[in-house]
Design an enzyme around this catalytic site. Structure first.
Site, mmCIF file in Angstrom:
data_model
loop_
_atom_site.group_PDB
_atom_site.id
_atom_site.type_symbol
_atom_site.label_atom_id
_atom_site.label_comp_id
_atom_site.label_asym_id
_atom_site.label_seq_id
_atom_site.Cartn_x
_atom_site.Cartn_y
_atom_site.Cartn_z
ATOM 1 N N TYR A 58 0.834 -1.194 0.000
ATOM 2 C CA TYR A 58 0.000 0.000 0.000
ATOM 3 C C TYR A 58 0.866 1.239 0.000
ATOM 4 C CZ TYR A 58 0.276 0.968 5.137
ATOM 5 O OH TYR A 58 0.669 1.270 6.414
ATOM 6 N N ASP A 81 -2.599 -1.942 -3.167
ATOM 7 C CA ASP A 81 -2.252 -2.863 -4.252
ATOM 8 C C ASP A 81 -2.005 -4.222 -3.588
ATOM 9 O OD1 ASP A 81 -1.353 -4.182 -6.497
ATOM 10 O OD2 ASP A 81 0.632 -3.249 -6.493
ATOM 11 N N TYR A 136 -13.009 -1.656 10.003
ATOM 12 C CA TYR A 136 -13.732 -1.787 8.740
ATOM 13 C C TYR A 136 -12.974 -1.090 7.615
ATOM 14 C CZ TYR A 136 -17.303 -1.249 5.154
ATOM 15 O OH TYR A 136 -17.988 -1.278 3.971
ATOM 16 N N GLY A 177 -4.238 3.156 16.137
ATOM 17 C CA GLY A 177 -5.226 2.244 16.711
ATOM 18 C C GLY A 177 -4.626 0.916 17.112
ATOM 19 N N ASP A 178 -3.679 0.424 16.334
ATOM 20 C CA ASP A 178 -3.021 -0.847 16.661
ATOM 21 C C ASP A 178 -2.206 -0.726 17.951
ATOM 22 O OD1 ASP A 178 -4.007 -1.710 14.165
ATOM 23 O OD2 ASP A 178 -2.217 -0.919 13.173
ATOM 24 N N ASP A 210 4.951 2.150 11.014
ATOM 25 C CA ASP A 210 3.769 1.486 11.568
ATOM 26 C C ASP A 210 3.940 1.044 13.016
ATOM 27 O OD1 ASP A 210 3.001 1.605 8.829
ATOM 28 O OD2 ASP A 210 1.753 -0.177 9.095
#
Length: 340
Positions: free
Chosen positions: A90, A106, A169, A280-281, A317
């Site tokens: 991505y 992708d 989502y 959020g993770d 990340d």
């Protein structure tokens, strides 16, 4: 003995233009590896838990690079299957000020999207494990991954493992109708749910009353959302991080938790964002760590909020922080003064 936590999902190759450039400007990209469940596993490993990440990666140098990236931060990679044609990609254009971030995927036909039941020995994976975490992204990847995720949560409950899910989502992966159908089946085997204001509405048509684009935060609305989720799915706990978007560079941030009887709210943070991906993770990692180590509900909310606040100051990340750093911020030391 260290608590054992398993996370299951996709890790991807993230390509990001440097220095907040736009895609059309960039003549190079920074290479980053990450994904919801991998990000959570790295947080848990940083906190000293026995974190195990389960996925499927192509048996080529790019797959190996992704595996090496989580391994070098202490995550157990023994149960990662190898095979398939490609690693999902991505592209992430980091926003600034009033320009929002932009993500282009992708990821079609990635190794994990085409994985099958035979790739994962859940009986072995869940032996002696305390906690299992997945997100709504994993079953959204393909029809077979919906089935494999259901097999995973059933096996986890068979072994007496606590199960958590971040709904996460993604409209680009599946429809609201399909998401609701699949996730409702998974909730039967799930104990703890993380759901922000958009996820609860998009997946289960439960509305909070918050205006996420106008900066209006209706905390009381979340009490109703959490109550509905617990009642509908017989959950032990519902948590949410609440983001107040003043701009792409500045957000308000807090956490709420509800266990069916007690509602708690964390301190609110005003964050100057360096990289919001993984925020959020990192909350999920902080919450899981708090619950498996016996923190009470209020302390769990404060730890999760502080962990996710710190993450958004870090490029990439993964949340490269320690328990001590999180607890220092959670205790109220938010000055950011230089440590000497």
């Amino acid at each position: 003995m260290s608590k054992k936590v398993v996370t299951f999902g996709e890790i991807m190759l993230r390509l990001t233009p440097p220095a907040h450039e736009r895609f059309v400007q960039a003549d190079s990209f920074n290479v980053i590896y990450g994904g919801g469940e991998a990000n959570t596993a790295v947080s848990l490993a940083n906190y000293g838990l026995d974190a195990r990440f389960v996925t499927k990666l192509p048996d080529n140098p790019i797959g190996q690079a992704a595996l090496n990236e989580v391994r070098r931060f202490g995550v157990n990679t023994d149960y990662i299957a190898r095979g398939g044609d490609r690693l999902g990609i991505y592209y992430c254009e980091n926003g600034a000020s009033q320009r929002p971030s932009n993500v282009i995927y992708d990821r079609a036909h990635s190794a994990i999207a085409e994985a099958e039941s035979a790739d994962f020995d859940w009986e072995e994976i869940f032996a002696d494990v305390d906690w299992f975490h997945y997100t709504g992204i994993t079953p959204a990847l393909s029809e077979q991954m919906s089935d494999v995720t259901l097999e995973a949560v059933k096996a986890a409950k068979k072994h007496g493992v606590k199960v958590s899910c971040d709904l996460n989502y993604r409209a680009k992966l599946w429809s609201r109708e399909r998401a609701g159908q699949v996730m409702e089946g998974l909730m039967e085997y799930t104990d703890v749910v993380i759901a922000n204001e958009e996820d609860a509405e998009m997946v289960f048509n439960i509305k909070s009353g918050s205006d996420i684009t106008g900066g209006d935060l209706n905390v009381d609305g979340y009490k109703d959302v959490a109550s509905q989720l617990i009642e509908r799915f017989d959950l032990e706990l519902v948590g949410s991080h609440l983001r107040i978007s003043h701009s792409a560079s500045r957000n308000g941030w807090l956490v709420i938790l509800f266990d069916g009887e007690n509602f708690v709210q964390s301190a609110k943070y005003d964050i100057h964002i360096i990289d919001r991906v993984g925020g959020g993770d990192s909350f999920a990692g902080g919450l899981i760590y708090s619950l498996v180590t016996g923190k009470d509900l209020q302390d769990a909310a404060e730890f999760g909020a502080a962990a996710s606040c710190l993450k958004q100051s870090i490029p990439g990340d993964f949340n490269h922080v320690s328990v001590k750093e999180v607890e220092t911020l959670a205790a109220g030391n938010a000055s950011g003064r230089v440590k000497r």
